[in-house]
Design a protein around this motif. Structure first.
Motif, PDB file in Angstrom:
ATOM      1  N   SER A 146      14.415 -38.791   4.808  1.00  0.00           N
ATOM      2  CA  SER A 146      14.274 -38.995   6.254  1.00  0.00           C
ATOM      3  C   SER A 146      15.584 -38.610   6.942  1.00  0.00           C
ATOM      4  N   PRO A 147      15.515 -38.274   8.240  1.00  0.00           N
ATOM      5  CA  PRO A 147      16.755 -37.932   8.956  1.00  0.00           C
ATOM      6  C   PRO A 147      17.797 -39.052   8.874  1.00  0.00           C
ATOM      7  N   GLU A 148      17.341 -40.303   8.885  1.00  0.00           N
ATOM      8  CA  GLU A 148      18.279 -41.442   8.814  1.00  0.00           C
ATOM      9  C   GLU A 148      19.017 -41.449   7.474  1.00  0.00           C
ATOM     10  N   ARG A 149      18.283 -41.185   6.390  1.00  0.00           N
ATOM     11  CA  ARG A 149      18.919 -41.213   5.058  1.00  0.00           C
ATOM     12  C   ARG A 149      19.861 -40.022   4.874  1.00  0.00           C
ATOM     13  N   HIS A 181      20.285 -36.554  -0.996  1.00  0.00           N
ATOM     14  CA  HIS A 181      19.489 -35.939   0.085  1.00  0.00           C
ATOM     15  C   HIS A 181      20.380 -35.076   0.975  1.00  0.00           C
ATOM     16  N   PHE A 182      21.590 -35.565   1.243  1.00  0.00           N
ATOM     17  CA  PHE A 182      22.501 -34.774   2.085  1.00  0.00           C
ATOM     18  C   PHE A 182      22.912 -33.474   1.383  1.00  0.00           C
ATOM     19  N   ILE A 183      23.195 -33.545   0.083  1.00  0.00           N
ATOM     20  CA  ILE A 183      23.586 -32.334  -0.673  1.00  0.00           C
ATOM     21  C   ILE A 183      22.493 -31.258  -0.571  1.00  0.00           C
ATOM     22  N   ARG A 184      21.240 -31.696  -0.515  1.00  0.00           N
ATOM     23  CA  ARG A 184      20.123 -30.739  -0.396  1.00  0.00           C
ATOM     24  C   ARG A 184      20.190 -29.938   0.905  1.00  0.00           C
ATOM     25  N   THR A 185      20.811 -30.493   1.946  1.00  0.00           N
ATOM     26  CA  THR A 185      20.843 -29.778   3.229  1.00  0.00           C
ATOM     27  C   THR A 185      21.774 -28.555   3.162  1.00  0.00           C
ATOM     28  N   PHE A 186      22.668 -28.499   2.184  1.00  0.00           N
ATOM     29  CA  PHE A 186      23.556 -27.324   2.073  1.00  0.00           C
ATOM     30  C   PHE A 186      22.750 -26.063   1.756  1.00  0.00           C
ATOM     31  N   SER A 187      21.589 -26.241   1.155  1.00  0.00           N
ATOM     32  CA  SER A 187      20.780 -25.062   0.816  1.00  0.00           C
ATOM     33  C   SER A 187      20.106 -24.500   2.062  1.00  0.00           C
ATOM     34  N   GLN A 188      20.117 -25.253   3.149  1.00  0.00           N
ATOM     35  CA  GLN A 188      19.476 -24.780   4.384  1.00  0.00           C
ATOM     36  C   GLN A 188      20.504 -24.198   5.344  1.00  0.00           C
TER      37      GLN A 188
END
Ligand code: HEC
Length: 144
Positions: A52-55, A135-142
């Motif tokens: 989720s955006p919060e997490r 979950h935050f580390i996953r956003t680096f792929s975007q």
């Protein structure tokens, strides 16, 4: 007979040297970093929390804050150069695809033996905070 034995020793030494060089430098960033006997189990382990955006935001705070992740993995996730063994490039798409959340959690709980990656979960952050930072580390792929 003697020649054969020497030949075998030669192959053995060759394998030993090859393995220790690979072990020291981990030239392949896709190579699993968890104990081989746990790999299957860890790959089946899901993140128990939704992305989720919060997490993701909570994970971002850990990454830049008390987790100290940013000091080695840098703002953009590409990582800073460290002596011996530099961190993975978290923006690398193939790495993101291959590496599972369960494997990352093992690293957060145990550190990465033989490298500068320290134990985080149980020491400076909780289990739940660990899953959030994954979950935050996953956003680096975007490309974030
Ligand atoms: C002192 C430097 C340092 C700090 C602080 C640090 N790391 Fe690392 N980290 C590394 C290094 C070096 C590696 C590469 C080790 C390897 O190849 O497994 C690594 C590896 C990892 C990996 C595994 C990469 C893989 O290929 O499986 C994850 C996940 C990770 N770090 C997440 C984090 C998170 C999240 C934090 C903060 C909570 C953090 N790290 C803090 C240095 C650091």
């Amino acid at each position: 007979m003697r020649a054969i034995n020497l030949g075998r020793i030669g192959v053995f030494v060759f394998l030993l040297v090859g393995a220790s060089v690979a072990g020291a430098f981990h030239p392949d960033i896709y190579e699993p970093r968890v104990p081989p006997e746990l790999l299957e189990e860890l790959q089946d382990m899901d993140n128990p929390y939704p992305a989720s955006p919060e997490r993701i935001e909570a994970g971002r705070k850990i990454y830049f804050g008390k987790g100290l992740c940013v000091t080695c993995h840098s703002k953009n996730g590409k990582g800073v150069r460290l002596p011996g063994h530099s961190p993975r490039d978290f923006t690398e798409l193939k790495w993101q695809e291959l590496r599972t959340d369960g494997e990352m959690m093992w690293i957060l709980r145990n550190g990465s033996p033989g490298t500068g990656m320290p134990v985080r979960v149980g020491k400076v952050i909780s289990e739940e905070e660990g899953w959030n930072v994954i979950h935050f580390i996953r956003t680096f792929s975007q490309g974030n």
